[in-house]
Scaffold this active site. Structure first.
Site, short mmCIF file in Angstrom:
data_model
loop_
_atom_site.label_atom_id
_atom_site.label_comp_id
_atom_site.label_asym_id
_atom_site.label_seq_id
_atom_site.Cartn_x
_atom_site.Cartn_y
_atom_site.Cartn_z
CE LYS A 78 -2.26 -1.37 3.68
NZ LYS A 78 -1.75 -2.76 3.79
CB THR A 79 3.78 2.32 2.03
OG1 THR A 79 3.06 2.19 3.26
CG2 THR A 79 4.69 3.53 2.10
CG ASP A 123 0.30 3.38 6.83
OD1 ASP A 123 -0.61 2.70 6.30
OD2 ASP A 123 1.33 2.87 7.31
CB THR A 172 -4.61 -3.21 8.10
OG1 THR A 172 -4.78 -2.52 9.35
CG2 THR A 172 -3.20 -2.94 7.58
NE ARG A 231 6.10 -4.34 5.28
CZ ARG A 231 5.04 -3.73 5.81
NH1 ARG A 231 4.51 -4.17 6.93
NH2 ARG A 231 4.53 -2.67 5.20
#
Length: 354
Positions: A78-79, A123, A172, A231
């Protein structure tokens, strides 16, 4: 924006891999491994196509794109997508988080410093304070905020115009977003977990950037234990690289990858120490359940939130654990994974609701 300014902005967004490696900064290394454009993104084909269309249409109109909401589990990009949106639009990027915006004044201070066309990334946007959320409604829709001066009957609202900008929100837990806020996003996307072959490509790309000599079977082994999350795949790659440099000849083969991941307690299905501790306590100490999550957390020596937010989603998604009204229970797959004989009454799959 001038080319030299854009290059400087990219360095700020993505970091310098060489400098990060030299300083041993793991977070900077992780940032440097991020894709810089939609064409470099692996997986998420539907989201890439939809977002690419939104950005291309905005470029053709010469306007800022609609506000974007990105939802999905942690670690899926997302980032990275927020940074790519800014890069594709050659626009500066401002980053903040929902928990950091505790008052409407915090948001007003951020918005008042925005320039036309900028991208604001928030975020965990669902964790913003309610007053800040209500101020954001007007900012997103009318590009204006009302700054209240004073208190009580003598308070005065001063309207403040904001240049058109693009808000990119990441969450999230999309269900916690108020409806009025969610409806103000022009484009919403949900990121899905990655398939093993997609993670394999990500691991190969990252290995090339890190200068790691990687064999195809070693890459596949890392990808298969990465829980569908880029990640985690990048993090495991770096740990396997360390193992290969110290205890092997520097080449990541299947045997080296397996030995390294076993050392770091990541099993063949991607379960780590905490996951196995939860299953072990559930099966061995509580007979498979049902047991409350607080009791389970005490049994494994962790906080309730850690068990509920870190371990449970992966265990439930892979059919090892089920949530029931009376508590958590282990499925037959959990017993088998631990090498234990499952009681006859144990369910085959997690078919229970909260």
């Amino acid at each position: 924006m001038r080319e030299e300014d854009l290059a400087a902005a990219e360095d700020a967004y993505f970091g310098s891999l060489t400098a990060a490696e030299a300083e041993g900064d793991e977070r900077a290394v992780e940032a440097a491994l991020r894709p810089r454009s939609l064409d470099e993104v692996v997986g998420q084909a539907r989201v890439r196509d939809q977002l690419g269309l939104v950005l291309e249409a905005a470029r053709m109109r010469g306007r800022s794109p609609d506000h974007v909401l990105l939802s999905g589990p942690p670690g899926l990009g997302k980032t990275t997508l927020a940074m790519i949106i800014a890069h594709e639009m050659t626009a500066p990027l401002r980053l903040t988080s929902g928990p950091a915006i505790t008052h409407a004044g915090d948001l007003a201070a951020i918005l008042s410093g925005m320039n036309e066309g900028e991208v604001l990334f928030v975020d965990e946007i669902h964790r913003m304070s309610r007053p800040a959320e209500e101020m954001l409604y007007m900012a997103m829709e009318d590009f204006r905020v009302d700054v209240v001066i004073g208190k009580g009957p003598g308070a005065t609202a001063i309207p403040l115009e904001i240049p058109p900008f693009t808000l990119v929100g990441a969450t999230t837990r999309a269900g916690l977003l108020p409806g009025p806020l969610r409806d103000r996003f022009g484009f919403t996307a949900h990121l899905e977990y990655y398939e093993p072959h997609e993670l394999d490509r990500i691991v190969h790309r990252s290995a090339g950037l890190l200068g790691v000599e990687l064999r195809p079977d070693g890459s596949s082994e890392i990808a298969s234990r990465s829980r569908g999350t880029p990640r985690i795949a990048n993090r495991l790659l770096r740990r396997v690289r360390d193992f290969a440099q110290v205890r092997a000849d520097g080449v990541v083969t299947l045997d080296v990858a397996r030995a390294a991941l076993d050392l770091y307690e990541v099993d063949e299905l991607g379960l780590d120490r905490l996951d196995r501790a939860v299953l072990d306590a559930l099966c061995r100490r509580f007979g498979g359940g049902p047991v409350g999550v607080s009791t389970l957390a005490v049994a494994v020596g962790e906080e309730r939130e850690t068990v509920e937010e870190v371990a449970e989603p992966f265990l439930v998604r892979n059919g090892f654990l089920a949530r029931t009204p009376r508590g958590r229970i282990a499925t037959r797959a959990a017993w088998h994974h631990l090498g234990l004989a499952a009681p006859a009454a144990v369910a085959d799959t997690a078919l229970f609701d909260d």
